[in-house]
Scaffold this motif. Structure first.
Motif, PDB file in Angstrom:
ATOM      1  N   SER A 163      38.789  24.208  37.613  1.00  8.48           N
ATOM      2  CA  SER A 163      39.356  25.417  38.209  1.00  8.48           C
ATOM      3  C   SER A 163      39.580  26.519  37.183  1.00  8.48           C
ATOM      4  N   ALA A 164      38.739  26.522  36.151  1.00  7.84           N
ATOM      5  CA  ALA A 164      38.714  27.605  35.178  1.00  7.84           C
ATOM      6  C   ALA A 164      37.259  28.043  35.055  1.00  7.84           C
ATOM      7  N   PHE A 165      36.985  29.287  35.397  1.00  8.03           N
ATOM      8  CA  PHE A 165      35.589  29.734  35.450  1.00  8.03           C
ATOM      9  C   PHE A 165      35.509  31.247  35.356  1.00  8.03           C
ATOM     10  N   GLN A 166      34.299  31.750  35.204  1.00  5.46           N
ATOM     11  CA  GLN A 166      34.034  33.178  35.203  1.00  5.46           C
ATOM     12  C   GLN A 166      33.469  33.572  36.559  1.00  5.46           C
ATOM     13  N   ALA A 167      33.762  34.788  36.989  1.00  2.00           N
ATOM     14  CA  ALA A 167      33.255  35.272  38.278  1.00  2.00           C
ATOM     15  C   ALA A 167      32.906  36.745  38.155  1.00  2.00           C
ATOM     16  N   ILE A 168      32.092  37.212  39.104  1.00  6.84           N
ATOM     17  CA  ILE A 168      31.683  38.612  39.177  1.00  6.84           C
ATOM     18  C   ILE A 168      32.129  39.143  40.532  1.00  6.84           C
ATOM     19  N   THR A 169      32.830  40.255  40.555  1.00 10.46           N
ATOM     20  CA  THR A 169      33.305  40.801  41.829  1.00 10.46           C
ATOM     21  C   THR A 169      32.130  41.312  42.655  1.00 10.46           C
ATOM     22  N   PRO A 170      32.243  41.242  43.984  1.00  9.31           N
ATOM     23  CA  PRO A 170      31.077  41.472  44.857  1.00  9.31           C
ATOM     24  C   PRO A 170      30.619  42.923  44.983  1.00  9.31           C
ATOM     25  N   THR A 171      31.495  43.879  44.835  1.00  8.97           N
ATOM     26  CA  THR A 171      31.103  45.269  45.099  1.00  8.97           C
ATOM     27  C   THR A 171      30.606  45.988  43.855  1.00  8.97           C
ATOM     28  N   TYR A 172      31.389  45.944  42.774  1.00  9.16           N
ATOM     29  CA  TYR A 172      31.037  46.691  41.569  1.00  9.16           C
ATOM     30  C   TYR A 172      30.622  45.796  40.402  1.00  9.16           C
ATOM     31  N   GLY A 173      30.678  44.488  40.588  1.00 10.34           N
ATOM     32  CA  GLY A 173      30.227  43.575  39.543  1.00 10.34           C
ATOM     33  C   GLY A 173      31.124  43.537  38.326  1.00 10.34           C
ATOM     34  N   PHE A 174      32.447  43.646  38.521  1.00  6.10           N
ATOM     35  CA  PHE A 174      33.371  43.540  37.399  1.00  6.10           C
ATOM     36  C   PHE A 174      33.518  42.076  36.979  1.00  6.10           C
ATOM     37  N   PRO A 175      33.323  41.746  35.717  1.00  2.00           N
ATOM     38  CA  PRO A 175      33.521  40.353  35.263  1.00  2.00           C
ATOM     39  C   PRO A 175      35.004  40.023  35.158  1.00  2.00           C
ATOM     40  N   ILE A 176      35.365  38.817  35.584  1.00  3.75           N
ATOM     41  CA  ILE A 176      36.726  38.314  35.432  1.00  3.75           C
ATOM     42  C   ILE A 176      36.670  36.846  35.034  1.00  3.75           C
ATOM     43  N   GLU A 177      37.717  36.388  34.357  1.00  2.00           N
ATOM     44  CA  GLU A 177      37.893  34.972  34.056  1.00  2.00           C
ATOM     45  C   GLU A 177      39.104  34.480  34.849  1.00  2.00           C
ATOM     46  N   VAL A 178      38.946  33.355  35.501  1.00  2.00           N
ATOM     47  CA  VAL A 178      39.979  32.841  36.399  1.00  2.00           C
ATOM     48  C   VAL A 178      40.341  31.416  36.002  1.00  2.00           C
ATOM     49  N   SER A 179      41.634  31.112  36.002  1.00  2.00           N
ATOM     50  CA  SER A 179      42.071  29.736  35.779  1.00  2.00           C
ATOM     51  C   SER A 179      43.282  29.461  36.653  1.00  2.00           C
ATOM     52  N   ALA A 180      43.299  28.288  37.275  1.00  2.60           N
ATOM     53  CA  ALA A 180      44.362  27.926  38.215  1.00  2.60           C
ATOM     54  C   ALA A 180      45.136  26.730  37.693  1.00  2.60           C
ATOM     55  N   THR A 181      46.438  26.739  37.941  1.00  4.94           N
ATOM     56  CA  THR A 181      47.311  25.629  37.581  1.00  4.94           C
ATOM     57  C   THR A 181      47.967  25.091  38.849  1.00  4.94           C
ATOM     58  N   PHE A 182      47.830  23.795  39.071  1.00  8.64           N
ATOM     59  CA  PHE A 182      48.357  23.159  40.273  1.00  8.64           C
ATOM     60  C   PHE A 182      49.473  22.191  39.905  1.00  8.64           C
ATOM     61  N   LYS A 183      50.317  21.927  40.882  1.00  9.77           N
ATOM     62  CA  LYS A 183      51.365  20.931  40.674  1.00  9.77           C
ATOM     63  C   LYS A 183      50.735  19.566  40.425  1.00  9.77           C
ATOM     64  N   GLU A 184      51.348  18.816  39.558  1.00 11.84           N
ATOM     65  CA  GLU A 184      50.907  17.453  39.248  1.00 11.84           C
ATOM     66  C   GLU A 184      49.482  17.425  38.702  1.00 11.84           C
ATOM     67  N   GLY A 185      48.978  18.574  38.261  1.00 10.41           N
ATOM     68  CA  GLY A 185      47.665  18.620  37.629  1.00 10.41           C
ATOM     69  C   GLY A 185      46.501  18.359  38.541  1.00 10.41           C
ATOM     70  N   LYS A 186      46.700  18.426  39.863  1.00  8.76           N
ATOM     71  CA  LYS A 186      45.634  18.129  40.813  1.00  8.76           C
ATOM     72  C   LYS A 186      45.425  19.323  41.731  1.00  8.76           C
ATOM     73  N   GLY A 187      44.155  19.779  41.817  1.00 10.87           N
ATOM     74  CA  GLY A 187      43.865  20.891  42.704  1.00 10.87           C
ATOM     75  C   GLY A 187      42.473  21.423  42.460  1.00 10.87           C
ATOM     76  N   CYS A 188      42.071  22.395  43.281  1.00  8.22           N
ATOM     77  CA  CYS A 188      40.724  22.938  43.188  1.00  8.22           C
ATOM     78  C   CYS A 188      40.744  24.400  43.629  1.00  8.22           C
ATOM     79  N   LEU A 189      40.107  25.263  42.851  1.00 10.14           N
ATOM     80  CA  LEU A 189      39.984  26.678  43.189  1.00 10.14           C
ATOM     81  C   LEU A 189      38.513  27.066  43.120  1.00 10.14           C
ATOM     82  N   LYS A 190      38.031  27.755  44.165  1.00  8.58           N
ATOM     83  CA  LYS A 190      36.643  28.201  44.240  1.00  8.58           C
ATOM     84  C   LYS A 190      36.581  29.640  44.741  1.00  8.58           C
TER      85      LYS A 190
END
Length: 210
Positions: A163-190
């Motif tokens: 759940s830590a990755f790079q993404a490109i925004t859909p309209t203008y193509g701005f690059p971003i880096e995303v990372s998620a923290t979940f309780k108990e260390g378990k989870g998924c972000l897409k």
């Protein structure tokens, strides 16, 4: 149907499904004002190019605070239960009004404005909502030199994935880096495709392990 009759009908049904409230007006929060222990997920976003950040606030007629001008997420919620329509029984001259149960769904949304950390990193927290269910999606909205951008995400607390990755925004193509923290260390972000006219909802939700 009088208000006492409606309340009585609702109380009778609450053991089965609970009453559905009318649509709730959106409410704004600052990420730092949300207890991390009560958040569904905490998300850090690093913008490759600095977003517009001129946070303003105003008090609304409902005595709530409304924010604007800075990166934020929009989180949709819903509530499903029993509502009541008005029915009639008896003869034409002596009709008796009675409540008719029906399934209703109410929707609400919450905006959370990011906490500006070091550099171009912002932290967001997806709040829980008492007696309301999360759609497990949210939209990140921001502007860059006046150009408004939005990208939607789906999360899961039941499945695990990187759940830590790079993404490109859909309209203008701005690059971003995303990372998620979940309780108990378990989870998924897409990342998921946004749904036009429905901020925070995903048009396509890939499986958590995809």
């Amino acid at each position: 149907m009088t208000h006492p009759e409606l309340m009585a009908g609702c109380l009778a049904a609450v053991l089965l499904a609970g009453c559905v409230h009318s649509e709730i007006a959106p409410r704004d929060y600052l990420a730092q004002d949300i207890d991390k222990n009560h958040a569904l997920v905490e998300v850090d976003v690093v913008f490759a190019q600095a977003p517009d950040d001129r946070l303003t606030s105003r008090t609304t007629a409902r005595n709530s605070v409304e924010y604007a001008g800075a990166p934020h997420i929009v989180v949709p919620f819903y509530q499903k239960g029993l509502g009541f329509d008005q029915g009639f029984a008896g003869t034409y001259l002596f009709a008796v009004v009675y409540p008719v149960a029906k399934v209703e769904t109410a929707t609400a949304s919450t905006r959370v404005f990011g906490q500006h950390l070091e550099g171009q990193r912002y932290r967001f927290r997806v709040p829980g909502k008492a007696q309301w269910n999360s759609n497990e999606t949210f939209m990140l909205g921001f502007s860059r030199k006046g150009r408004r951008e939005a990208i939607s995400f789906r999360f899961s607390n039941a499945h695990s994935c990187p759940s830590a990755f790079q993404a490109i925004t859909p309209t203008y193509g701005f690059p971003i880096e995303v990372s998620a923290t979940f309780k108990e260390g378990k989870g998924c972000l897409k990342v998921c495709d946004s749904r036009d006219g429905y901020p925070g909802f995903c048009a396509f939700q890939p499986p958590p392990g995809a």
